[in-house]
Design a protein around this motif. Structure first.
Motif, short mmCIF file in Angstrom:
data_model
loop_
_atom_site.label_atom_id
_atom_site.label_comp_id
_atom_site.label_asym_id
_atom_site.label_seq_id
_atom_site.Cartn_x
_atom_site.Cartn_y
_atom_site.Cartn_z
N ALA A 42 0.83 -1.20 0.00
CA ALA A 42 0.00 0.00 0.00
C ALA A 42 0.87 1.26 0.00
N LYS A 43 1.95 1.22 0.79
CA LYS A 43 2.86 2.36 0.87
C LYS A 43 3.54 2.61 -0.48
N ASP A 45 2.59 1.54 -3.45
CA ASP A 45 1.60 1.90 -4.46
C ASP A 45 1.27 3.39 -4.36
N HIS A 46 1.13 3.85 -3.14
CA HIS A 46 0.83 5.26 -2.92
C HIS A 46 1.95 6.14 -3.46
N THR A 49 1.94 6.08 -7.24
CA THR A 49 0.82 6.88 -7.76
C THR A 49 1.14 8.37 -7.67
N SER A 50 1.68 8.79 -6.55
CA SER A 50 2.02 10.21 -6.37
C SER A 50 3.05 10.64 -7.42
N GLN A 170 -6.32 8.51 -9.91
CA GLN A 170 -6.59 9.07 -8.59
C GLN A 170 -5.57 8.55 -7.58
N GLN A 171 -5.52 9.19 -6.43
CA GLN A 171 -4.53 8.81 -5.43
C GLN A 171 -4.75 7.38 -4.93
N ASP A 172 -5.99 6.89 -5.04
CA ASP A 172 -6.26 5.52 -4.60
C ASP A 172 -5.91 4.51 -5.70
N GLY A 173 -5.36 5.02 -6.82
CA GLY A 173 -4.95 4.14 -7.90
C GLY A 173 -6.01 3.88 -8.95
N GLN A 174 -7.20 4.41 -8.74
CA GLN A 174 -8.28 4.20 -9.70
C GLN A 174 -8.07 5.09 -10.93
N SER A 176 -9.39 7.27 -13.74
CA SER A 176 -10.64 8.00 -13.98
C SER A 176 -10.60 8.80 -15.27
#
Length: 206
Positions: A42-43, A45-46, A49-50, A170-174, A176
């Motif tokens: 999760a870390k 991935d975040h 993504t950033s 998006q920051q959650d990885g989705q 859009s």
């Protein structure tokens, strides 16, 4: 015709190449992270993504900055072409024509040939033809400058939005954003671009 269109497509392709490369690398990092324990995954991935959001946003903003002067030049050249004053000879011809009580189709066709190449003069002949109820393919009705400028403004704003929305994550990885821009011949923007470049070609400086 196609000068501005080609320039915009070039800017778009440069942006898409950059963002597509970033997106591919981003997906690669997410795939690598799948092997990690949940918290660490999760870390990472975040973080990935950033990094992708920041880098892809910068690439899109560069494209918009590169396109802005192209739109400015397009508006300038359209305004210059459509707002050009008729020549003295064209003005004299139109004044004489307007004094006649009735006009024939032959008069209108002859007038259309005499004033061809000047938007204001052609619009005047089109008005005279409409007044007389004369319909002929020989008469050209130029695009209205305010309407065409408004269309260019609308297209540029839509363009900005679609560029910024390209492969948005998006920051959650989705995901859009749109996977494609649709900036292709025959797309919704074509009419505006063709009308604008057509006006410059027909009424611009010779």
């Amino acid at each position: 015709m196609g000068t501005y269109q080609n320039s915009l497509e070039s800017a778009e392709n440069e942006m898409k190449t950059a963002v597509d490369s970033l997106y591919s690398a981003y997906l690669g990092k997410l795939e690598e992270n799948r092997q990690l324990l949940p918290d660490l995954k999760a870390k990472r991935d975040h973080e990935a993504t950033s990094e992708y959001v920041a880098a892809s946003t910068a690439a899109k903003e560069r494209a918009i900055a590169k396109e802005a002067p192209l739109f400015a030049d397009l508006r300038r050249d359209v305004e210059k072409a459509l707002a050009a004053a008729p020549s003295q000879a064209q003005l004299a011809y139109l004044q004489t024509l307007s004094l006649r009580s009735t006009l024939t189709e032959s008069d209108i066709v002859t007038a259309a040939v005499a004033v061809a190449g000047n938007a204001a003069a052609e619009a005047n002949v089109a008005e005279l033809a409409a007044r007389e109820g004369i319909v002929t393919a020989k008469v050209t009705t130029p695009p209205a400058l305010p309407d065409l400028l408004a269309s260019i403004d609308k297209w540029e704003e839509t363009r900005r939005q679609r560029v910024m929305n390209y492969r948005t994550v998006q920051q959650d990885g989705q995901v859009s954003g749109e996977p494609e821009l649709g900036f292709i011949p025959g797309g919704g923007w074509s009419k505006t671009m063709e009308e604008a470049e057509g006006a410059i070609e027909r009424y611009g400086a010779k």
